[in-house]
Write an enzyme that holds these catalytic residues in place. Structure first.
Site, PDB file in Angstrom:
ATOM      1  N   ASP A  91       3.139   1.290   1.695  1.00  0.00           N
ATOM      2  CA  ASP A  91       2.144   2.304   2.031  1.00  0.00           C
ATOM      3  C   ASP A  91       2.425   3.536   1.172  1.00  0.00           C
ATOM      4  O   ASP A  91       3.421   4.233   1.379  1.00  0.00           O
ATOM      5  CB  ASP A  91       2.214   2.681   3.514  1.00  0.00           C
ATOM      6  CG  ASP A  91       1.693   1.599   4.436  1.00  0.00           C
ATOM      7  OD1 ASP A  91       1.628   0.428   4.014  1.00  0.00           O
ATOM      8  OD2 ASP A  91       1.382   1.916   5.603  1.00  0.00           O
ATOM      9  N   LYS A 153      -5.904   3.844   3.928  1.00  0.00           N
ATOM     10  CA  LYS A 153      -5.236   4.255   5.173  1.00  0.00           C
ATOM     11  C   LYS A 153      -5.495   5.737   5.416  1.00  0.00           C
ATOM     12  O   LYS A 153      -5.459   6.543   4.488  1.00  0.00           O
ATOM     13  CB  LYS A 153      -3.742   3.968   5.072  1.00  0.00           C
ATOM     14  CG  LYS A 153      -2.901   4.433   6.247  1.00  0.00           C
ATOM     15  CD  LYS A 153      -1.429   4.086   6.032  1.00  0.00           C
ATOM     16  CE  LYS A 153      -0.534   4.721   7.081  1.00  0.00           C
ATOM     17  NZ  LYS A 153       0.899   4.435   6.853  1.00  0.00           N
ATOM     18  N   LYS A 182      -6.822   0.815   7.393  1.00  0.00           N
ATOM     19  CA  LYS A 182      -5.732   1.070   8.335  1.00  0.00           C
ATOM     20  C   LYS A 182      -5.905   2.453   8.947  1.00  0.00           C
ATOM     21  O   LYS A 182      -5.982   3.453   8.242  1.00  0.00           O
ATOM     22  CB  LYS A 182      -4.366   0.976   7.647  1.00  0.00           C
ATOM     23  CG  LYS A 182      -3.184   1.284   8.586  1.00  0.00           C
ATOM     24  CD  LYS A 182      -1.844   1.068   7.912  1.00  0.00           C
ATOM     25  CE  LYS A 182      -0.699   1.505   8.820  1.00  0.00           C
ATOM     26  NZ  LYS A 182       0.638   1.278   8.196  1.00  0.00           N
TER      27      LYS A 182
END
Length: 228
Positions: A91, A153, A182
């Protein structure tokens, strides 16, 4: 919605600065017990966690975290080291300053550089929605789609706010085919989790969902297979 469907979308997360190995090991055990999508942990614990889990749960870690404004070379190195240590998912945080000054090509090329390192491993791109305008969020949907990254995300959980329903709706409208979503930060109930999933989130970055499930189990309720 079946609770197991929620657990399978959770990146069970502990990224606090003061997290200890004992705490990381506990969330690894919890992730294995509840069969979450991954554990998302600080880079310094990736090798220990990967050795401890032995493939029972995917290890996810963060790059350029939480501010995103280190150099691309630093992010590339972090990514390579994390993968060598056993991370299966990365991430990364974008360079928000580049985005705000209109240097979108640099943002794109940095994401592409990290995806090249990740190869078939999952790359999620944290854009920190609470710091962006709607136009910037839409632009990041375009950039992430073009980059070949796997997920967009919402948040690090370390800025001024986390995921919102409106941001997930916007992502679902503007990301291209193949890009997943996400939601992360502030997901504090099963009802919230289900709503985020209904709006289009494939992953949920949270620690609270498994904490709630454990509390129910300790109170005598089963932790999977239940509607609510």
């Amino acid at each position: 919605m079946d609770r197991r469907e929620i657990y399978q979308r959770v990146d069970h997360t502990l990224l606090k600065q003061y997290a200890t190995w004992e705490e990381i090991r506990q969330i690894c055990d919890d992730a294995a017990a509840y069969q979450t999508a991954s554990v998302c942990i600080p880079p310094c614990y990736v090798k220990q966690a990967a050795d401890y889990l032995q493939g029972r749960v995917t290890v996810c870690t963060v790059v350029g975290f939480p501010n995103g404004n280190c150099t691309t070379g630093t992010k590339v190195y972090e990514t390579k080291e994390a993968i060598a240590n056993g991370a299966g998912e990365i991430d990364m945080v974008i360079n928000i300053g580049w985005l705000k000054e209109g240097n979108t090509q640099a943002v794109l090329e940095e994401i592409q550089a990290l995806k090249a390192v990740c190869g078939e491993r999952v790359l999620k791109v944290i854009i920190e929605t609470c710091l962006l305008t709607e136009e910037e969020k839409i632009e990041m949907c375009r950039i992430v789609t073009q980059s070949g990254a796997d997920y967009i995300k919402t948040s690090t959980g370390f800025s001024t706010a986390g995921a919102t329903f409106a941001d997930i709706e916007l992502f679902a409208k503007y990301v291209g085919p193949g890009v997943k979503i996400k939601a992360a930060g502030g997901i504090s109930s099963f009802e919230d989790a289900e709503r985020f999933i209904q709006l289009g989130a494939s992953r949920l970055g949270t620690s609270r969902i498994i904490q709630l499930a454990k509390a129910e189990t300790e109170a005598g309720a089963p932790h999977s297979g239940n509607d609510y």
